[in-house]
Design a protein around this motif. Structure first.
Motif, PDB file in Angstrom:
ATOM      1  N   LEU A 172      13.841  -2.219  -1.842  1.00 35.13           N
ATOM      2  CA  LEU A 172      14.247  -3.452  -0.997  1.00 35.13           C
ATOM      3  C   LEU A 172      14.574  -4.790  -1.416  1.00 35.13           C
ATOM      4  N   LYS A 173      13.799  -4.960  -2.011  1.00 38.68           N
ATOM      5  CA  LYS A 173      13.669  -6.373  -1.835  1.00 38.68           C
ATOM      6  C   LYS A 173      15.242  -6.711  -3.329  1.00 38.68           C
ATOM      7  N   TYR A 174      15.066  -6.198  -3.931  1.00 37.05           N
ATOM      8  CA  TYR A 174      16.914  -5.786  -4.971  1.00 37.05           C
ATOM      9  C   TYR A 174      17.879  -6.156  -4.045  1.00 37.05           C
ATOM     10  N   ASN A 175      17.535  -5.533  -2.450  1.00 39.28           N
ATOM     11  CA  ASN A 175      19.170  -5.606  -1.518  1.00 39.28           C
ATOM     12  C   ASN A 175      18.584  -7.071  -0.370  1.00 39.28           C
ATOM     13  N   GLY A 176      17.718  -7.731  -1.012  1.00 41.42           N
ATOM     14  CA  GLY A 176      17.859  -8.842   0.047  1.00 41.42           C
ATOM     15  C   GLY A 176      16.913  -8.455   1.050  1.00 41.42           C
ATOM     16  N   TYR A 177      15.859  -7.465   1.199  1.00 42.32           N
ATOM     17  CA  TYR A 177      14.941  -7.721   2.391  1.00 42.32           C
ATOM     18  C   TYR A 177      13.453  -8.357   1.857  1.00 42.32           C
ATOM     19  N   LYS A 178      12.932  -8.796   3.195  1.00 41.54           N
ATOM     20  CA  LYS A 178      11.461  -8.913   2.368  1.00 41.54           C
ATOM     21  C   LYS A 178      10.428  -8.001   2.940  1.00 41.54           C
ATOM     22  N   ILE A 179       9.776  -7.810   2.686  1.00 40.12           N
ATOM     23  CA  ILE A 179       8.772  -6.809   2.970  1.00 40.12           C
ATOM     24  C   ILE A 179       7.303  -7.689   3.331  1.00 40.12           C
ATOM     25  N   ASN A 180       6.488  -6.853   4.279  1.00 41.62           N
ATOM     26  CA  ASN A 180       5.355  -6.863   5.268  1.00 41.62           C
ATOM     27  C   ASN A 180       4.734  -5.602   4.512  1.00 41.62           C
ATOM     28  N   GLY A 181       3.903  -5.403   3.662  1.00 39.94           N
ATOM     29  CA  GLY A 181       3.639  -4.191   3.220  1.00 39.94           C
ATOM     30  C   GLY A 181       1.634  -4.449   3.399  1.00 39.94           C
ATOM     31  N   VAL A 182       1.142  -3.584   3.782  1.00 31.83           N
ATOM     32  CA  VAL A 182       0.138  -3.060   4.320  1.00 31.83           C
ATOM     33  C   VAL A 182      -0.048  -2.185   3.061  1.00 31.83           C
ATOM     34  N   MET A 183      -2.061  -1.762   2.503  1.00 33.71           N
ATOM     35  CA  MET A 183      -1.970  -0.905   1.620  1.00 33.71           C
ATOM     36  C   MET A 183      -3.773  -0.743   2.141  1.00 33.71           C
ATOM     37  N   ASN A 184      -4.240   0.039   2.300  1.00 27.06           N
ATOM     38  CA  ASN A 184      -5.952  -0.262   2.994  1.00 27.06           C
ATOM     39  C   ASN A 184      -6.583   0.552   1.548  1.00 27.06           C
ATOM     40  N   ILE A 185      -7.856  -0.228   1.007  1.00 34.89           N
ATOM     41  CA  ILE A 185      -9.184   0.955   0.272  1.00 34.89           C
ATOM     42  C   ILE A 185      -9.905   1.054   1.062  1.00 34.89           C
ATOM     43  N   THR A 186      -9.907   2.916   0.140  1.00 32.08           N
ATOM     44  CA  THR A 186     -11.321   3.249   1.861  1.00 32.08           C
ATOM     45  C   THR A 186     -11.918   3.834   0.633  1.00 32.08           C
ATOM     46  N   ASP A 187     -13.050   2.502   1.150  1.00 31.02           N
ATOM     47  CA  ASP A 187     -14.334   2.041   0.594  1.00 31.02           C
ATOM     48  C   ASP A 187     -15.665   2.468   1.470  1.00 31.02           C
ATOM     49  N   VAL A 188     -15.524   3.347   2.068  1.00 30.05           N
ATOM     50  CA  VAL A 188     -16.363   4.256   3.849  1.00 30.05           C
ATOM     51  C   VAL A 188     -15.598   5.278   3.564  1.00 30.05           C
ATOM     52  N   GLY A 189     -17.143   6.106   3.746  1.00 28.14           N
ATOM     53  CA  GLY A 189     -16.586   7.114   4.455  1.00 28.14           C
ATOM     54  C   GLY A 189     -15.682   8.857   3.783  1.00 28.14           C
TER      55      GLY A 189
ATOM     56  N   GLY B 296      -2.061  -0.528  12.787  1.00 23.54           N
ATOM     57  CA  GLY B 296      -1.464  -1.573  13.235  1.00 23.54           C
ATOM     58  C   GLY B 296      -1.898  -3.069  14.028  1.00 23.54           C
ATOM     59  N   ASP B 297      -3.397  -2.987  13.545  1.00 24.20           N
ATOM     60  CA  ASP B 297      -3.612  -4.225  13.367  1.00 24.20           C
ATOM     61  C   ASP B 297      -2.187  -5.282  13.014  1.00 24.20           C
ATOM     62  N   ILE B 298      -2.500  -4.669  11.954  1.00 26.27           N
ATOM     63  CA  ILE B 298      -0.996  -5.845  10.966  1.00 26.27           C
ATOM     64  C   ILE B 298       0.444  -5.332  11.005  1.00 26.27           C
ATOM     65  N   LEU B 299       0.763  -4.880  11.597  1.00 28.14           N
ATOM     66  CA  LEU B 299       2.070  -4.534  11.198  1.00 28.14           C
ATOM     67  C   LEU B 299       2.592  -4.243  12.340  1.00 28.14           C
ATOM     68  N   GLY B 300       2.062  -3.758  13.984  1.00 28.06           N
ATOM     69  CA  GLY B 300       1.993  -3.690  15.277  1.00 28.06           C
ATOM     70  C   GLY B 300       2.435  -2.269  15.280  1.00 28.06           C
ATOM     71  N   GLU B 301       2.457  -1.906  16.789  1.00 29.25           N
ATOM     72  CA  GLU B 301       3.148  -0.082  16.534  1.00 29.25           C
ATOM     73  C   GLU B 301       4.632   0.173  16.995  1.00 29.25           C
ATOM     74  N   HIS B 302       5.151  -0.594  16.157  1.00 31.03           N
ATOM     75  CA  HIS B 302       5.985  -0.065  15.864  1.00 31.03           C
ATOM     76  C   HIS B 302       6.756  -0.694  14.379  1.00 31.03           C
ATOM     77  N   PHE B 303       6.654  -0.070  12.969  1.00 35.25           N
ATOM     78  CA  PHE B 303       6.915  -0.344  11.540  1.00 35.25           C
ATOM     79  C   PHE B 303       7.616   0.516  11.089  1.00 35.25           C
ATOM     80  N   ASP B 304       8.556   0.835   9.635  1.00 31.60           N
ATOM     81  CA  ASP B 304       9.538   0.962   9.193  1.00 31.60           C
ATOM     82  C   ASP B 304       8.796   2.444   8.311  1.00 31.60           C
ATOM     83  N   ILE B 305       8.135   1.612   7.202  1.00 29.25           N
ATOM     84  CA  ILE B 305       8.014   2.878   6.129  1.00 29.25           C
ATOM     85  C   ILE B 305       6.740   3.328   5.471  1.00 29.25           C
ATOM     86  N   HIS B 306       5.623   4.436   6.007  1.00 26.14           N
ATOM     87  CA  HIS B 306       4.548   5.145   5.205  1.00 26.14           C
ATOM     88  C   HIS B 306       4.782   5.366   4.181  1.00 26.14           C
TER      89      HIS B 306
END
Ligand code: AMP
Ligand code: ZN
Length: 460
Positions: free
Chosen positions: A54-71, A223-233
């Motif tokens: 995606l970056k090679y094609n010129g896009y900027k990225i707003n990415g999130v990754m979680n760390i499951t440290d509970v439950g 939802g908190d960071i990317l909002g109610e509509h995002f591109d890729i999961h």
């Protein structure tokens, strides 16, 4: 034009971001209760390639990754023990220490694999309020019910349930809830689990003391960071049928519309043709491969040689071949770096186009590596080729500029003595004895290479 395979529509689709120029992307991160294995790392090599393409094609990225440290329970469908607490108990430490230890190891692995880390790393323990609010939202809209062990999501209220994993709605209707289970439907899942007072990781909530369900984590954070509509999961294929199906149910019901446009899944890495398992003793980590002399980037090269959407089989022959292929590419590239030939702009543009077509066709990295290989082998030695290869390495990120230093093998004294004795026997024309010495040397893992005026010892 970038084409990506969307698991939800089961088609390769042209990628168009919701907002021009920027891609909002979420990746399911690890449960940090143990060492991540090389299969887990395949999921993050895939995330890395996607981000880099995606970056090679010129896009900027707003990415999130979680760390499951509970439950997260030992079973994806809300049964079994809490993985973090189980490991803490067996090692006499706290779940917080376990999480800190394995989170660090995970990031060390990402680093050694040259993985482009998402912009936001979110730990479950730091998002409890957002998770509780998300469950409240679902409760207000009538999607939940409470039983003895927690607050549950009622899948019968979401008509889209089953679309991602192609669960057949008929069988959903007839599937039976196990005896003693108060759930209304077998696919209903926990949003909030009540816990025993002895449980260490627990929080207050409007429904009672407990901890969040695993699936709610990803919905609340995205939802908190990317909002109610995002591109890729993204995530591994094992998450498709339960975890991601449940995320879709939570998201779409809470927000009242489709939230994720494109779902992408990497296939599994198998070892010796089967599953990795503790009992088979075939679970390897990046560190273990390093200890055996294989670079983490050789493992990455091995992954990139197969499409992310196909199973791959890890064997030691395959990693050995990957390491030697990577080294030989690097050696040829050093020759290009020092080469004086001139390559025309058309030829360069031709390779660049071929490369772009490959990576933009659902991240076809095996084909893109093929373009690299063809280019470095067939062109006269030129710095232009070297520079273009480094440009391609913005996507592969396998250290193509590294200089390969040949390993100097120390020959043990015992082998040197045996070789000398063999040499003397040869001089004395005692061929039988010379052959005997050669056999002993070979059995000990060394080879003798004779030349006109002497011999050379090499490690086999
Ligand atoms: P977990 O910590 O179990 O949630 O796993 C972290 C990531 O690794 C998830 O995206 C999984 O789908 C993925 N994963 C687990 N095992 C494998 C495997 N053998 N091959 C590829 N991906 C895997
Ligand atoms: Zn997730």
């Amino acid at each position: 034009m970038i084409k990506l395979y969307n698991s939800l529509t089961r088609r390769k689709e042209e990628f168009k971001p919701i907002n021009e120029g920027i891609v909002k992307m979420y990746t399911c991160g690890p449960t940090v209760y143990y060492y991540p294995h090389i299969g887990n790392m395949r999921a993050y090599v895939f995330m890395d390639t996607l981000r880099r393409v995606l970056k090679y094609n010129g896009y900027k990225i707003n990415g999130v990754m979680n760390i499951t440290d509970v439950g997260h329970l030992t079973d994806d469908s809300d049964n079994g023990e809490d993985k973090m607490e189980k490991m803490a108990k067996s090692t006499n430490t706290s779940p917080y220490e376990i999480a800190a230890k394995y989170t660090k190891i995970f990031f060390d692995d990402l680093n050694s694999l040259n993985i482009d880390v998402p912009e936001h790393i979110t730990k479950a323990t730091e998002y409890i309020d957002q998770m509780i609010n998300f469950v409240k939202k679902l409760e207000d809209k009538g999607y939940t019910y409470i039983i003895d062990d927690g607050v549950y999501f009622d899948v019968s209220k979401f008509p889209g349930y089953g679309q991602l994993s192609q669960k057949d709605m008929e069988s959903i209707g007839v599937a039976r809830v196990e005896e003693n289970d108060q759930k209304r439907h077998p696919f209903d899942f926990a949003l909030w689990k009540f816990v025993e007072p002895s449980h260490i990781m627990k929080w207050d909530s409007p429904w009672g003391v407990g901890c969040p369900g695993w699936h709610i984590e990803c919905s609340a954070m995205s939802g908190d960071i990317l909002g109610e509509h995002f591109d890729i999961h993204t995530g591994g294929i094992d998450h498709k049928s339960i975890h991601h199906e449940n995320e879709i149910a939570q998201n779409d019901c809470a927000w009242g519309h489709r939230v994720v446009e494109c779902w992408m899944h990497n296939e599994f890495l198998q070892v010796d043709g089967g599953k990795m398992s503790k009992s088979l003793g075939n679970i390897y980590t990046i560190n273990q491969l390093s200890d055996m002399g294989y670079e983490p980037l050789a493992y990455k090269y091995f992954c990139l040689n197969t499409s992310y959407s196909k199973k791959i089989n890890f064997t030691f022959d395959a990693i050995k071949a990957a390491q030697s292929a990577l080294n030989s590419i690097r050696k040829i590239l050093q020759e290009h770096k020092n080469g004086s030939a001139k390559v025309s702009a058309e030829v360069i543009a031709g390779y660049k186009e071929e490369f772009l077509n490959a990576i933009n066709d659902d991240l076809n990295t095996p084909l893109a590596l093929g373009v690299l290989f063809k280019m470095i082998k067939s062109e006269a030695k030129s710095i232009d080729i070297y520079n273009l290869a480094l440009d391609f390495d913005k996507v592969f990120a396998i250290g193509l500029d590294r200089v390969v230093v040949e390993e100097v093998v120390d020959i043990p004294e015992e082998i040197q003595e045996l070789a000398e004795l063999r040499w003397q026997s040869k001089q004395a024309k005692d061929w039988t004895k010379a052959d005997e010495y050669r056999k002993i040397i070979t059995d000990k893992g060394y080879a003798i290479l004779d030349s006109k005026d002497g011999y050379k010892i090499e490690k086999l």
